[in-house]
Design a protein around this motif. Structure first.
Motif, short mmCIF file in Angstrom:
data_model
loop_
_atom_site.label_atom_id
_atom_site.label_comp_id
_atom_site.label_asym_id
_atom_site.label_seq_id
_atom_site.Cartn_x
_atom_site.Cartn_y
_atom_site.Cartn_z
N ALA A 14 38.93 32.75 28.20
CA ALA A 14 39.38 32.14 29.45
C ALA A 14 40.43 33.00 30.13
N LEU A 15 41.39 33.48 29.37
CA LEU A 15 42.46 34.30 29.94
C LEU A 15 41.91 35.59 30.52
N ALA A 16 40.89 36.16 29.88
CA ALA A 16 40.29 37.39 30.40
C ALA A 16 39.67 37.15 31.78
N GLN A 17 38.98 36.01 31.94
CA GLN A 17 38.35 35.71 33.24
C GLN A 17 39.40 35.39 34.30
N LEU A 18 40.41 34.62 33.92
CA LEU A 18 41.44 34.23 34.89
C LEU A 18 42.29 35.42 35.32
N GLN A 19 42.55 36.32 34.40
CA GLN A 19 43.30 37.53 34.75
C GLN A 19 42.50 38.37 35.74
N GLN A 20 41.20 38.43 35.55
CA GLN A 20 40.35 39.15 36.51
C GLN A 20 40.38 38.46 37.87
N ALA A 21 40.43 37.12 37.88
CA ALA A 21 40.46 36.39 39.14
C ALA A 21 41.70 36.74 39.95
N VAL A 22 42.87 36.81 39.29
CA VAL A 22 44.10 37.12 40.03
C VAL A 22 44.21 38.61 40.34
N THR A 23 43.49 39.43 39.60
CA THR A 23 43.43 40.85 39.96
C THR A 23 42.64 41.03 41.26
N ILE A 24 41.54 40.28 41.37
CA ILE A 24 40.73 40.33 42.57
C ILE A 24 41.48 39.70 43.74
N ASP A 25 42.12 38.57 43.47
CA ASP A 25 42.85 37.83 44.51
C ASP A 25 44.26 37.54 44.01
N PRO A 26 45.22 38.39 44.31
CA PRO A 26 46.58 38.23 43.78
C PRO A 26 47.30 36.97 44.26
N GLU A 27 46.73 36.24 45.19
CA GLU A 27 47.37 35.00 45.65
C GLU A 27 46.56 33.76 45.25
N TYR A 28 45.80 33.89 44.19
CA TYR A 28 44.97 32.78 43.71
C TYR A 28 45.85 31.84 42.88
N SER A 29 46.52 30.93 43.54
CA SER A 29 47.53 30.07 42.90
C SER A 29 46.96 29.25 41.74
N SER A 30 45.78 28.67 41.93
CA SER A 30 45.20 27.83 40.88
C SER A 30 44.85 28.66 39.64
N ALA A 31 44.47 29.91 39.84
CA ALA A 31 44.16 30.77 38.70
C ALA A 31 45.43 31.06 37.90
N TYR A 32 46.54 31.34 38.60
CA TYR A 32 47.81 31.53 37.89
C TYR A 32 48.19 30.28 37.11
N TYR A 33 48.02 29.13 37.73
CA TYR A 33 48.36 27.87 37.05
C TYR A 33 47.52 27.71 35.78
#
Length: 401
Positions: free
Chosen positions: A275-294
């Motif tokens: 899960a963390l691997a996917q979510l880290q990729q999400a915020v790498t693609i979109d650095p302002e993805y607030s829900s992904a950081y949460y």
């Protein structure tokens, strides 16, 4: 209220309907033709009823009756009367073709003309609905009648559905959406809207089947694929959802939404590393993805909670068996517990930075932050950062702590 735009179907150009207006052997039919030219529809229908009483299989009379009823219908403003007249028109045309199949082309052209006029009435009522919501129901009924005239017209059905949705009657939109698909509609929005209506009507299994059908037609449609994945989760088909998410990420690895959804589902099945691997990729693609950081923070907290459960079990075991253990065994057990305590602290510590980022992004967007604050409060407290815990106590709802 959301406004659903009507789907502009191809409007058939007005056709000059050339009926069989040659001389008839029946004087009542000839009289009806004259009445039609004079727009005396009731007198024309009276003449035709007499003709049909004399010859119940008079195809010419039925075809002419269909034309008279068509003109009368479109000269009628009362919607109920208009629709009833259209139904009579269809029955007359059906009888004309039944008794003389050579009328088929003439009737087909007449029905195309009637469909175009009926569809146009629906559009006009829909447009009036922008200022008067009650007109959306009027539009829906016109579109429904257009669908009765031309049952293979998906555009009439889908517009009927949109009209009902705009009227605040989504339950009435289900059947026309189904009819639209049956008539050949393949628009992604039709699949999505109907699936949503199924879900709100406790028909989740049908929603899944429908979205699978739509998803197969549009594998790259993000909204449709997301709806399908959500439907899998609602129905507890987690394995299917995971397979779909995995395929979606493989097909479109730069799609932050797919990464986020996949990672969030992996948290649910406690595959935190993945899960963390996917979510880290999400915020790498979109650095302002607030829900992904949460959710990155949430994944770390969930890991800490799991470790805490292990600590409780290890502590219970030590207390129960301390009397029969050697000093060396006791020291080893205590060291193992201490190591787990440190592991728990590290998970809470790892949660802080993404949660702080999520809080800042949520606040900047004017969104609710109480859940983030509660997660931060717990993480600060578990890492002995008392001052920071107090700084978020208010937004966490812990003012009295």
């Amino acid at each position: 209220m959301n406004r659903f735009p009507f789907f502009l179907s191809l409007i058939v150009a007005a056709l000059l309907i050339a009926g069989a207006d040659g001389c008839s052997s029946d004087p009542n039919v000839e009289g009806a033709k004259l009445d039609l030219r004079n727009q005396d529809y009731d007198r024309a229908l009276g003449n035709l009823e007499t003709a049909l009483e004399n010859n119940p299989q008079n195809a010419e009379a039925y075809e002419l009756k269909g034309r008279v009823l068509s003109e009368k219908a479109f000269a009628t403003q009362d919607q109920d009367e208009h629709i009833a007249t259209i139904q009579d028109m269809l029955e007359a045309y059906d009888s004309a073709v039944e008794y003389d199949p050579t009328y088929q082309e003439t009737v087909t052209n007449a029905l195309r003309f009637a469909f175009a006029n009926e569809f146009q009435r629906g559009i006009q009522a829909f447009n009036r609905g922008r200022n008067d919501d009650s007109e959306f129901v009027v539009a829906a009924r016109y579109f429904n009648t257009a669908g009765v005239i031309q049952p293979d017209s998906s555009g009439a059905y889908v517009n009927e559905a949109y009209a009902y949705m705009n009227a605040g009657q989504p339950e009435n939109a289900v059947e026309p959406f189904e009819n639209a698909l049956e008539a050949g509609d393949t628009e992604p929005e039709t699949f999505r809207f109907l699936a949503q209506l199924y879900q709100t009507s406790d028909r989740s299994d049908e929603a899944v089947a429908l979205l699978e059908r739509g998803g197969a037609l549009y594998p790259d449609d993000v909204d449709l694929q997301t709806e399908l994945l959500n439907a899998y989760q609602i129905t507890g088909q987690i394995d299917k959802a995971l397979d779909r998410y995995s395929a979606a990420v493989e097909r479109d690895p730069e799609n932050a939404l797919f990464r986020y959804n996949f990672g969030s589902l992996l948290i649910q099945v406690e595959r935190y590393g993945d899960a963390l691997a996917q979510l880290q990729q999400a915020v790498t693609i979109d650095p302002e993805y607030s829900s992904a950081y949460y959710n990155i923070g949430a994944a770390h907290i969930n890991q800490a909670v799991d470790v805490n459960a292990e600590i409780s079990g290890m502590d219970d075991n030590l207390r129960e068996n301390r009397g029969s253990m050697s000093n060396e065994e006791i020291e080893a057990a205590e060291a193992a517990i201490d190591a787990k305590v440190e592991e728990r602290r590290m998970h809470f510590q790892a949660a802080i930075q993404p949660l702080e980022t999520a809080k800042s992004l949520f606040e900047a967007a004017g969104e609710e932050v109480s859940d983030v604050c509660r997660a931060l409060y717990q993480s600060y407290a578990q890492t002995n950062q008392t001052d920071k815990a107090q700084s978020v106590a208010a937004c966490a709802g812990y003012e009295d702590n």
